[in-house]
Design an enzyme around this catalytic site. Structure first.
Site, PDB file in Angstrom:
ATOM      1  CD  GLN A  52      -2.948  -0.824   2.364  1.00  0.00           C
ATOM      2  OE1 GLN A  52      -2.634  -1.323   3.443  1.00  0.00           O
ATOM      3  NE2 GLN A  52      -4.048  -0.112   2.202  1.00  0.00           N
ATOM      4  CG  LEU A 103      -5.654   3.351   5.263  1.00  0.00           C
ATOM      5  CD1 LEU A 103      -4.274   3.311   5.889  1.00  0.00           C
ATOM      6  CD2 LEU A 103      -6.417   4.588   5.702  1.00  0.00           C
ATOM      7  CG  HIS A 144      -8.157  -5.748   5.254  1.00  0.00           C
ATOM      8  ND1 HIS A 144      -9.329  -5.248   4.750  1.00  0.00           N
ATOM      9  CD2 HIS A 144      -7.171  -4.894   4.847  1.00  0.00           C
ATOM     10  CE1 HIS A 144      -9.063  -4.136   4.051  1.00  0.00           C
ATOM     11  NE2 HIS A 144      -7.756  -3.897   4.102  1.00  0.00           N
ATOM     12  CD  GLU A 145      -4.003  -4.167   6.903  1.00  0.00           C
ATOM     13  OE1 GLU A 145      -3.289  -3.875   5.931  1.00  0.00           O
ATOM     14  OE2 GLU A 145      -5.025  -3.529   7.189  1.00  0.00           O
ATOM     15  CG  HIS A 148      -3.439  -4.938   1.392  1.00  0.00           C
ATOM     16  ND1 HIS A 148      -3.997  -4.268   0.334  1.00  0.00           N
ATOM     17  CD2 HIS A 148      -4.113  -4.533   2.492  1.00  0.00           C
ATOM     18  CE1 HIS A 148      -4.977  -3.478   0.778  1.00  0.00           C
ATOM     19  NE2 HIS A 148      -5.070  -3.619   2.091  1.00  0.00           N
TER      20      HIS A 148
HETATM   21 NI    NI Z   1      -6.450  -2.479   3.217  1.00  0.00          NI
END
Ligand code: NI
Length: 187
Positions: A52, A103, A144-145, A148
């Site tokens: 991210q 985000l 969730h993380e 990524h």
């Molecule tokens: Ni996220």
């Protein structure tokens, strides 16, 4: 330390598979961790993954805010935790829907099915092993993380896109969520 720019959905860095980190204690990794912590705190996020911030490495950080707790044993409030080269193992077939934001997908919320109980392993920022059991929001934020790191954003995990909406509208018109169970499990 510096605040890093966050990639938004559509940027190719968010679709790639991140590489393992050979040495968590290397100076450039320490610098990345410091900058990601500062960035995450600055934007008030519950978590952040290295892709991210445009770095394709297997590093995430997350926290478990006390207002999101489910009341389950392995769902306790947690300050920002760093997790490097994570591996997740579900500990039951049970999944549940819960609201998530990201985000990299600003302004939206979606209800996403996630494993309710997981074990996760990896390394911390000193290279020390992490081996934890997580439930509820703790389990959700880790899943969730870590998604990524494999190029997956939460909308790709959604099974009902009618449960995707803008933050303000979902706050104004709350949608009750059901709990999911695997076939054969007690509902
Ligand atoms: Ni996220």
């Amino acid at each position: 330390m510096s605040i890093l720019k966050i990639a938004r959905m559509g940027h190719p860095i968010l679709r790639g598979v991140a590489a393992a980190i050979a040495d968590p204690t290397a100076p450039e990794i320490r610098q990345l961790v410091d900058d990601m912590i500062e960035t995450c705190l600055d934007v008030g996020g519950a978590g952040l993954a290295a892709p991210q911030v445009h770095v394709p490495l297997r590093l995430v950080l997350f926290r478990v805010p006390s207002e999101r707790l489910s009341g389950r044993e392995h769902d306790t409030a947690m300050e920002l935790s760093v997790l490097i080269n994570p591996v997740i193992t579900p500990l039951s077939d049970e999944r549940e829907l819960g609201w998530e934001g990201c985000l990299s997908v600003p302004g939206l919320r979606g209800a996403v099915p996630r494993w309710t109980r997981i074990r996760y392993t990896g390394l911390d920022h000193d290279g020390a092993p992490i081996d934890r059991i997580a439930e509820g929001f703790h389990a959700r934020v880790v899943q969730h993380e870590c998604d990524h790191l494999d190029g997956v954003l939460y909308p790709q995990r959604m099974e009902d896109l009618s449960l995707l909406g803008f933050v303000e509208e979902i706050a104004r018109y709350p949608i009750p969520l059901r709990r999911e169970s695997s076939p054969g499990a007690t509902p």
